[in-house]
Scaffold this active site. Structure first.
Site, PDB file in Angstrom:
ATOM      1  CE  LYS A 186      -5.536 -11.383   9.825  1.00  0.00           C
ATOM      2  NZ  LYS A 186      -4.094 -11.303  10.076  1.00  0.00           N
ATOM      3  CD  GLU A 201      -1.077   2.375  -0.573  1.00  0.00           C
ATOM      4  OE1 GLU A 201      -1.526   1.235  -0.811  1.00  0.00           O
ATOM      5  OE2 GLU A 201      -1.382   3.026   0.442  1.00  0.00           O
ATOM      6  CB  CYS A 260      -2.989   4.421   4.298  1.00  0.00           C
ATOM      7  SG  CYS A 260      -3.420   5.074   5.912  1.00  0.00           S
ATOM      8  CD  GLU A 316     -10.749   4.256   7.605  1.00  0.00           C
ATOM      9  OE1 GLU A 316     -10.099   4.879   6.748  1.00  0.00           O
ATOM     10  OE2 GLU A 316     -11.749   4.733   8.172  1.00  0.00           O
TER      11      GLU A 316
HETATM   12  P1  NAP Z   1      -3.322  -6.294   3.533  1.00  0.00           P
HETATM   13  O1  NAP Z   1      -2.425  -7.225   2.864  1.00  0.00           O
HETATM   14  O2  NAP Z   1      -4.637  -5.995   2.926  1.00  0.00           O
HETATM   15  O3  NAP Z   1      -3.526  -6.857   5.003  1.00  0.00           O
HETATM   16  C1  NAP Z   1      -4.315  -6.203   5.966  1.00  0.00           C
HETATM   17  C2  NAP Z   1      -4.894  -7.240   6.908  1.00  0.00           C
HETATM   18  O4  NAP Z   1      -5.798  -8.088   6.187  1.00  0.00           O
HETATM   19  C3  NAP Z   1      -3.835  -8.166   7.498  1.00  0.00           C
HETATM   20  O5  NAP Z   1      -4.196  -8.483   8.822  1.00  0.00           O
HETATM   21  C4  NAP Z   1      -3.940  -9.375   6.589  1.00  0.00           C
HETATM   22  O6  NAP Z   1      -3.475 -10.575   7.163  1.00  0.00           O
HETATM   23  C5  NAP Z   1      -5.433  -9.433   6.378  1.00  0.00           C
HETATM   24  N1  NAP Z   1      -5.847 -10.222   5.218  1.00  0.00           N
HETATM   25  C6  NAP Z   1      -5.146 -10.509   4.088  1.00  0.00           C
HETATM   26  N2  NAP Z   1      -5.883 -11.291   3.259  1.00  0.00           N
HETATM   27  C7  NAP Z   1      -7.076 -11.492   3.882  1.00  0.00           C
HETATM   28  C8  NAP Z   1      -8.249 -12.214   3.560  1.00  0.00           C
HETATM   29  N3  NAP Z   1      -8.374 -12.885   2.414  1.00  0.00           N
HETATM   30  N4  NAP Z   1      -9.281 -12.217   4.448  1.00  0.00           N
HETATM   31  C9  NAP Z   1      -9.177 -11.550   5.612  1.00  0.00           C
HETATM   32  N5  NAP Z   1      -8.089 -10.843   5.995  1.00  0.00           N
HETATM   33  C10 NAP Z   1      -7.054 -10.809   5.124  1.00  0.00           C
HETATM   34  O7  NAP Z   1      -2.623  -4.872   3.781  1.00  0.00           O
HETATM   35  P2  NAP Z   1      -1.195  -4.608   4.437  1.00  0.00           P
HETATM   36  O8  NAP Z   1      -0.167  -4.890   3.425  1.00  0.00           O
HETATM   37  O9  NAP Z   1      -1.073  -5.260   5.769  1.00  0.00           O
HETATM   38  O10 NAP Z   1      -1.297  -3.053   4.750  1.00  0.00           O
HETATM   39  C11 NAP Z   1      -0.949  -2.084   3.850  1.00  0.00           C
HETATM   40  C12 NAP Z   1      -2.187  -1.500   3.205  1.00  0.00           C
HETATM   41  O11 NAP Z   1      -3.057  -0.981   4.215  1.00  0.00           O
HETATM   42  C13 NAP Z   1      -1.862  -0.331   2.320  1.00  0.00           C
HETATM   43  O12 NAP Z   1      -2.616  -0.391   1.142  1.00  0.00           O
HETATM   44  C14 NAP Z   1      -2.279   0.870   3.160  1.00  0.00           C
HETATM   45  O13 NAP Z   1      -2.575   2.015   2.409  1.00  0.00           O
HETATM   46  C15 NAP Z   1      -3.456   0.336   3.889  1.00  0.00           C
HETATM   47  N6  NAP Z   1      -3.705   1.101   5.106  1.00  0.00           N
HETATM   48  C16 NAP Z   1      -4.810   1.885   5.142  1.00  0.00           C
HETATM   49  C17 NAP Z   1      -5.058   2.649   6.267  1.00  0.00           C
HETATM   50  C18 NAP Z   1      -6.271   3.521   6.333  1.00  0.00           C
HETATM   51  O14 NAP Z   1      -6.607   3.953   7.438  1.00  0.00           O
HETATM   52  N7  NAP Z   1      -6.944   3.799   5.230  1.00  0.00           N
HETATM   53  C19 NAP Z   1      -4.180   2.607   7.362  1.00  0.00           C
HETATM   54  C20 NAP Z   1      -3.056   1.786   7.282  1.00  0.00           C
HETATM   55  C21 NAP Z   1      -2.835   1.022   6.129  1.00  0.00           C
HETATM   56  P3  NAP Z   1      -1.939 -11.028   6.917  1.00  0.00           P
HETATM   57  O15 NAP Z   1      -1.121 -10.030   7.632  1.00  0.00           O
HETATM   58  O16 NAP Z   1      -1.867 -12.366   7.497  1.00  0.00           O
HETATM   59  O17 NAP Z   1      -1.704 -11.011   5.428  1.00  0.00           O
END
Ligand code: NAP
Length: 489
Positions: free
Chosen positions: A182, A393, A292, A258
């Site tokens: 997804k 962040e 990130c 992650e």
């Molecule tokens: P996010 O809002 O947590 O979304 C990540 C994924 O989770 C998306 O596919 C999102 O779907 C999905 N999601 C949201 N709510 C969910 C739920 N209740 N159940 C299951 N899946 C759900 O994060 P983001 O804004 O896309 O990404 C930015 C974050 O990712 C930052 O905090 C960044 O630091 C972190 N990140 C970490 C790494 C690492 O390797 N540590 C790498 C890249 C990014 P939707 O898109 O439909 O909301």
């Protein structure tokens, strides 16, 4: 690929379940926009729980065949997919920039990086070694084997729409797991481009499945509650990661996380200041500060503060902001309104509490910026504890520069965070390099290096930045169960 009933500009943008391109059961779709212009690029299916269940079922059915295949055969398919990714680098990069905003040069580099994970794990999949252990009785023999965990649900973010997908899918497939992906709702088109490749190279039906949705919580519930899912591999925010971790407890599902970071970037008095400036630019402004592992707090020793800040501000002023599709652009737009609001709020909060803006500091909607989410690359000084930018962040192009006096003080400040993903420092002193690298409470350390993430090294965080590692030799273990077999002769 079948024509579909839903309205979309390009009918190829649909889901892939059990080897078939398909719409959401509801027939609903949602639009994908270019964050630089606001233009609608395509519409993709808005899958619901029923679709997720179908995809999981397809992955479950495909598991015996795929996991039963010899590892070199799986590797051959993966490497064919890698070759096609590289052949289509330009087209994939164009799609990636259109939906995500990063400059084309970065998008091309991301496709190569994403292909690098496929190469690495296709090869590593051939090296899933077991062991034999001396038994405690003469008539016994002990073996340890490793086996794929089963169906993996992979959930990925929008900031690396290609690399975060292959960093999960490649190791999972290489060891014999089957996958339901997804992708993030902002960036499903790159994932669809990758799945077109997976179909072309001939992965068996159900080995890899793709669902796009505007209701991640609903799909997430199915993933958590469906007993056919053995593992969740998640990259995204700490908030959603915690939610999935809590939810996976009921069935004790395997989970790898992650999550978010809040990277300190330290410039010691014995640093090569020019290299530190170049590193800070690369770390802070890559992907418009939306990685990130982006530097979020730049600590500079007071003896080099003036020269560092002057050179840094000079370089930041030269960054060209614009539509990532145009050559020569260094920084693109922020992903969406929500990201834009957070960045603006961090700057407003810092300024209200006494920070000064050395360059940037404004959002832009004029001329070429109309319709996009643009915020100028910004440098702040006089930043104090208690400001949001030092605690959360930012995920944007804001660089707070903070002076420090000694090593102990800066290590304490750097470690004063619940995040523990990446940290950077610049020093030419060998003893200090080892000493500080050991003391920083982070999973990834860049020593005189602002770009430490590569497929062959483990990537992951400590504290609230995650669990487990992706990439490297370690990245494959996440997808394997260990089984002990005791023989009586
Ligand atoms: P996010 O809002 O947590 O979304 C990540 C994924 O989770 C998306 O596919 C999102 O779907 C999905 N999601 C949201 N709510 C969910 C739920 N209740 N159940 C299951 N899946 C759900 O994060 P983001 O804004 O896309 O990404 C930015 C974050 O990712 C930052 O905090 C960044 O630091 C972190 N990140 C970490 C790494 C690492 O390797 N540590 C790498 C890249 C990014 P939707 O898109 O439909 O909301």
């Amino acid at each position: 690929m079948p024509a579909t009933g839903i309205e979309r500009r390009n009918k190829n943008y649909i889901n892939y379940i059990g080897g078939k391109w398909t719409d959401a059961a509801s027939g609903r779709s949602f639009p994908v926009h270019n964050p630089a212009t606001g233009e609608e690029l395509a519409a993709v299916p808005d899958a619901g729980r029923q679709d997720a269940a179908r995809a999981i079922e397809a992955a479950h059915h495909a598991f015996p065949g795929w996991s039963g295949m010899a590892a070199p055969e799986r590797a051959r398919l993966l490497l064919r997919a890698r070759d096609l990714m590289l052949e289509r680098k330009e087209a994939l990069a164009h799609t990636l920039t259109s939906e995500q905003g990063k400059p084309l040069t970065e998008a091309r580099a991301e496709i190569e990086y994403a292909a690098g994970f496929v190469t690495w794990f296709a090869e590593e999949g051939k090296r899933v070694y077991g062991e034999t252990i001396p038994a405690s009785a003469a008539h016994k023999r002990l073996l340890v084997i490793k086996q794929p965990v089963g169906v993996v649900a992979a959930i990925t973010p929008w900031n690396f729409p290609a690399a975060m997908v292959t960093r999960k899918i490649a190791p999972a497939l290489a060891v014999g797991c089957t996958v339901v992906l997804k992708p993030a709702e902002q960036t499903p088109l790159t994932a669809i481009g990758l799945f077109q490749i997976f179909e072309e190279v001939g992965f068996p039906a159900g080995a890899v499945n793709l669902i796009t949705t505007l209701d991640p919580a609903e799909v997430g519930r199915e993933v958590l509650e469906n007993p056919l899912v053995s593992m969740i591999a998640f990259t995204g925010s700490t908030e959603v990661g915690k939610l999935l971790m809590r939810g996976s407890a009921d069935q004790v599902k395997r989970i790898s996380l992650e999550l978010g970071g809040h990277a300190p970037f330290i410039v010691f008095e014995d640093a090569d200041v020019d290299k530190a400036v170049a590193g800070a630019i690369a770390s802070k402004f890559r992907n418009m500060g939306q990685t990130c592992i982006c530097a979020n707090r730049i600590y500079v020793h007071e003896s080099v503060l003036e020269s560092f800040t002057e050179k840094f501000v000079e370089r930041v002023k030269r960054l060209k902001m614009g539509n990532g599709l145009e050559e020569g652009v260094h920084v693109g737009p922020l992903i969406d309104e929500q990201g834009f609001k957070k960045v603006s709020a961090h700057v407003e909060d810092a300024v209200a509490k006494g920070a000064k803006i050395l360059t940037g500091g404004r959002s832009r909607t004029d001329g070429i910026f109309e319709g996009g989410h643009f915020f100028e690359p910004t440098v702040l000084t006089d930043v104090q504890k208690g400001m949001r930018i030092l605690e959360e962040e930012t995920f944007g192009p804001i660089a707070p520069v903070i002076p420090f006096r000694d090593e102990t003080e800066v290590i304490r400040a750097a470690n004063d965070s619940r995040s523990g993903l990446a940290a950077y420092f610049y020093s030419q002193n060998m003893s200090r390099c080892l000493r500080v690298a050991e003391q920083l409470e982070y999973g990834i350390i860049g020593v005189n290096d602002a770009v430490p993430a590569v497929p062959q090294a483990p990537f992951g965080g400590v504290k609230e930045s995650g669990l487990g590692r992706e990439g490297g030799r370690q990245g494959i273990d996440e997808f394997l169960e260990v089984k002990a077999i005791s023989f009586g002769l």
